[in-house]
Design an enzyme around this catalytic site. Structure first.
Site, mmCIF file in Angstrom:
data_model
loop_
_atom_site.group_PDB
_atom_site.id
_atom_site.type_symbol
_atom_site.label_atom_id
_atom_site.label_comp_id
_atom_site.label_asym_id
_atom_site.label_seq_id
_atom_site.Cartn_x
_atom_site.Cartn_y
_atom_site.Cartn_z
ATOM 1 N N LEU A 1 0.867 -1.169 0.000
ATOM 2 C CA LEU A 1 0.000 0.000 0.000
ATOM 3 C C LEU A 1 0.908 1.225 0.000
ATOM 4 C CD1 LEU A 1 -3.048 0.551 0.054
ATOM 5 C CD2 LEU A 1 -2.928 0.652 2.543
ATOM 6 N N ASP A 2 0.725 2.118 -0.993
ATOM 7 C CA ASP A 2 1.576 3.298 -1.123
ATOM 8 C C ASP A 2 1.636 4.089 0.178
ATOM 9 O OD1 ASP A 2 2.003 2.663 -3.741
ATOM 10 O OD2 ASP A 2 0.684 4.208 -4.576
ATOM 11 N N PRO A 3 2.779 4.723 0.482
ATOM 12 C CA PRO A 3 2.873 5.557 1.690
ATOM 13 C C PRO A 3 1.797 6.635 1.767
ATOM 14 C CG PRO A 3 5.063 5.157 0.824
ATOM 15 C CD PRO A 3 4.091 4.601 -0.186
#
Length: 298
Positions: A42-44
């Site tokens: 999951l992207d930052p």
């Protein structure tokens, strides 16, 4: 120590950092060295459901990576950025703003099997090097289009008929789908440009936000809170496939990795359990033969 922690990942935290936080808290709680992995990056800049597997549940991480996901995301129209999100320089602008009717009219184009080009700022490897490393170094890179499936796509926050600065959508997508690319392509189909300003994963495989805990709640484990109140059983990652009850002899055979015949069930994937309702293995029935896909040592 086998099971799942479903983290409601906060913005700014990477998936690898989330795994490290789980390891640290379990260690501080006295569980020693425990195998930990996550079930889907999951992207930052994204928030939401991040399944984190512990112990024997890590054997299901690959299956979780392959699972479909559900996201809510907001597209802000007018600016396209290099990363297609709120970070990065603006690379294109437009004065065109779509109406809700126009947005709803293009959504069917992006439902079903579609082709999309992943963002330049992604973890895809090109000639052995991550795309985002090449992009940050100033390289102009070409990423091949790939097929993904959008199972459902809808407006989650309907608005009026006036031209809109932004819109929030909900998407149920297959593995490998880039929401940032989807937002870019929707914007282009509307004759404008845009980027993602909010991205929240609401479901990953069988896990939803109602089972997720905050980072603060996770940190309570390291301070002495009962881990059993936070850790879901390994079987929680298998609820989307049927269970297969085995006799004591069949259960022993599966634990030994033997192929079984004569099991009265349809072809397909199952999780096998014994008389004590204990998960023994992920199994698959094909042509009358039941084979172990992954065994569990619980």
């Amino acid at each position: 120590m086998n099971g799942w922690i479903i983290l409601d990942k906060p913005i700014g935290l990477g998936s690898t950092q989330a795994v490290a936080a789980v390891k640290r808290n379990l260690r501080e709680a006295g569980f020693g060295k425990v195998k930990v992995g996550h079930g889907g990056t999951l992207d930052p800049l994204a928030t939401g459901v991040l399944p984190i597997a512990i112990g024997e549940a890590t054997k299901l991480c690959g299956r979780m990576l392959d699972a479909s996901k559900v996201y809510d995301f907001t597209i802000k129209f007018g600016d396209e950025t290099a990363g297609l999100d709120a970070e990065g320089e603006v690379v294109a602008t437009s004065d065109i703003r779509p109406t809700m009717a126009q947005i709803e009219a293009v959504l069917p184009i992006f439902t079903g099997v579609i082709e999309q080009i992943p963002p330049a700022y992604s973890a895809i490897k090109i000639d052995g090097k991550r795309a985002y490393d090449r992009a940050r170094a100033g390289e102009v890179i070409e990423i091949a289009a790939r097929q993904v499936t959008i199972y459902a796509l809808s407006v989650s926050e309907p608005a009026g008929e006036a031209a809109m600065e932004e819109v929030t959508l909900s998407a149920h997508v297959s593995k490998g789908t880039y929401i940032r690319s989807l937002a870019r392509d929707i914007s282009h189909a509307l004759g404008t440009v845009g980027h993602v300003t909010m991205l929240r994963r609401t479901k990953a495989g069988p896990f939803t936000l109602d089972r997720a805990i905050s980072l603060d709640k996770l940190n309570e484990i390291g301070k002495g809170a009962p881990a059993k109140d936070i850790i879901l059983p390994l079987e929680a990652g298998l609820v989307d496939i049927p269970a297969l009850d085995l006799s004591p002899d069949a259960a022993k055979a599966i634990q030994q990795g033997r192929v079984l015949t004569g099991v009265a069930t349809k072809d397909g994937l199952y999780w096998a359990r014994d008389a004590e309702m204990r998960a023994l293995a992920l199994v698959e029935q094909i042509g009358g033969e039941l084979r172990t896909v992954r065994g569990f040592n619980l």
